[in-house]
Scaffold this motif. Structure first.
Motif, PDB file in Angstrom:
ATOM      1  N   GLN A  63       0.829  -1.204   0.000  1.00 32.57           N
ATOM      2  CA  GLN A  63       0.000   0.000   0.000  1.00 32.57           C
ATOM      3  C   GLN A  63       0.867   1.260   0.000  1.00 32.57           C
ATOM      4  OE1 GLN A  63      -3.532   0.065  -0.288  1.00 32.57           O
ATOM      5  NE2 GLN A  63      -2.927   2.135  -0.853  1.00 32.57           N
ATOM      6  N   THR A  64       1.974   1.231   0.728  1.00 33.24           N
ATOM      7  CA  THR A  64       2.901   2.356   0.753  1.00 33.24           C
ATOM      8  C   THR A  64       3.495   2.598  -0.634  1.00 33.24           C
ATOM      9  OG1 THR A  64       3.423   1.933   3.074  1.00 33.24           O
ATOM     10  CG2 THR A  64       5.003   3.264   1.833  1.00 33.24           C
ATOM     11  N   LEU A  66       2.097   1.807  -3.485  1.00 35.09           N
ATOM     12  CA  LEU A  66       1.017   2.373  -4.303  1.00 35.09           C
ATOM     13  C   LEU A  66       0.849   3.867  -4.025  1.00 35.09           C
ATOM     14  CD1 LEU A  66      -1.891  -0.232  -4.265  1.00 35.09           C
ATOM     15  CD2 LEU A  66      -0.682   0.655  -6.264  1.00 35.09           C
ATOM     16  N   ASP A  67       0.841   4.240  -2.760  1.00 37.22           N
ATOM     17  CA  ASP A  67       0.675   5.644  -2.392  1.00 37.22           C
ATOM     18  C   ASP A  67       1.802   6.508  -2.965  1.00 37.22           C
ATOM     19  OD1 ASP A  67      -1.599   4.863  -1.024  1.00 37.22           O
ATOM     20  OD2 ASP A  67      -0.647   4.934   0.957  1.00 37.22           O
ATOM     21  N   GLU A  68       3.030   5.991  -2.925  1.00 38.03           N
ATOM     22  CA  GLU A  68       4.167   6.715  -3.496  1.00 38.03           C
ATOM     23  C   GLU A  68       3.999   6.875  -5.004  1.00 38.03           C
ATOM     24  OE1 GLU A  68       7.712   4.639  -2.347  1.00 38.03           O
ATOM     25  OE2 GLU A  68       7.454   5.148  -0.229  1.00 38.03           O
ATOM     26  N   VAL A  70       1.144   7.014  -6.720  1.00 40.22           N
ATOM     27  CA  VAL A  70       0.100   8.015  -6.963  1.00 40.22           C
ATOM     28  C   VAL A  70       0.668   9.416  -6.740  1.00 40.22           C
ATOM     29  CG1 VAL A  70      -2.090   8.943  -6.114  1.00 40.22           C
ATOM     30  CG2 VAL A  70      -1.840   6.484  -6.486  1.00 40.22           C
ATOM     31  N   LYS A  71       1.447   9.594  -5.674  1.00 34.64           N
ATOM     32  CA  LYS A  71       2.042  10.896  -5.387  1.00 34.64           C
ATOM     33  C   LYS A  71       3.000  11.312  -6.508  1.00 34.64           C
ATOM     34  CE  LYS A  71       3.290  11.771  -1.162  1.00 34.64           C
ATOM     35  NZ  LYS A  71       4.045  11.811   0.112  1.00 34.64           N
ATOM     36  N   THR A  78      -5.653   6.965  -9.431  1.00 40.49           N
ATOM     37  CA  THR A  78      -6.277   6.176  -8.379  1.00 40.49           C
ATOM     38  C   THR A  78      -5.408   4.949  -8.160  1.00 40.49           C
ATOM     39  OG1 THR A  78      -7.631   4.959  -9.975  1.00 40.49           O
ATOM     40  CG2 THR A  78      -8.613   6.927  -8.988  1.00 40.49           C
ATOM     41  N   SER A  79      -5.648   4.256  -7.059  1.00 44.75           N
ATOM     42  CA  SER A  79      -4.878   3.040  -6.804  1.00 44.75           C
ATOM     43  C   SER A  79      -5.768   1.983  -6.184  1.00 44.75           C
ATOM     44  CB  SER A  79      -3.693   3.334  -5.882  1.00 44.75           C
ATOM     45  OG  SER A  79      -4.141   3.695  -4.597  1.00 44.75           O
TER      46      SER A  79
END
Length: 157
Positions: A63-64, A66-68, A70-71, A78-79
């Protein structure tokens, strides 16, 4: 042109190359990027007293990543995190979001390793719901390109 791009993203160097190429395409087309990470339970399960489970720390790490991603895109993105066989989940997600393009990274494996492990990109090509881009990082790009700042410094001297 492309409106919806599905990027299969795992945070690896090959995945980061796919992210860069998907970002460039999205900027050129005005497309939305949907990042997808997949945890394959058959590769990540722990068996404890006849029970299997996926460690929470693995989900947190994915998840981390994925968040990186998207950023990094800095645009409409979206992810999603799914569980299952990667090629199957990519095809299902592409169909669900009505993707115009699937982008995956290319992991450079030898013939034997590819035969043993398979290839997600190749598996997707057997039943693609849309166009597929396998992002390959050019070895020449890293070694032959002189950064812009160094070129300016050389031209002044």
């Amino acid at each position: 042109m492309y409106q919806t791009i599905l990027l299969a993203f795992d945070g690896s160097p090959d995945g980061r190359e796919a992210l860069v190429q998907a970002e460039n395409l999205a900027l050129a087309c005005g497309a939305t990027v949907h990042l997808l990470a997949i945890i394959d339970p058959s590769e990540s399960m722990l068996i404890v007293e006849a029970m299997s489970f996926i460690p929470d720390n693995q989900r947190f790490v994915v998840q981390t990543v994925l968040d990186e991603g998207v950023k990094r895109l800095r645009r409409a993105a979206t992810s999603e995190l799914k569980y299952g066989k990667p090629a199957e989940q990519i095809i299902l997600s592409a169909t669900d979001i009505n993707a115009d393009l699937i982008v995956v990274g290319h992991r450079d494996q030898g013939t034997l390793a590819r035969w043993l492990n398979g290839s997600v990109g190749e598996s997707i090509l057997h039943q693609p719901p849309c166009s597929v881009l396998v992002a390959v990082k050019s070895g020449q790009r890293a070694s032959n390109v002189t950064p812009i700042q160094q070129r300016k410094a050389r031209s002044k001297g």
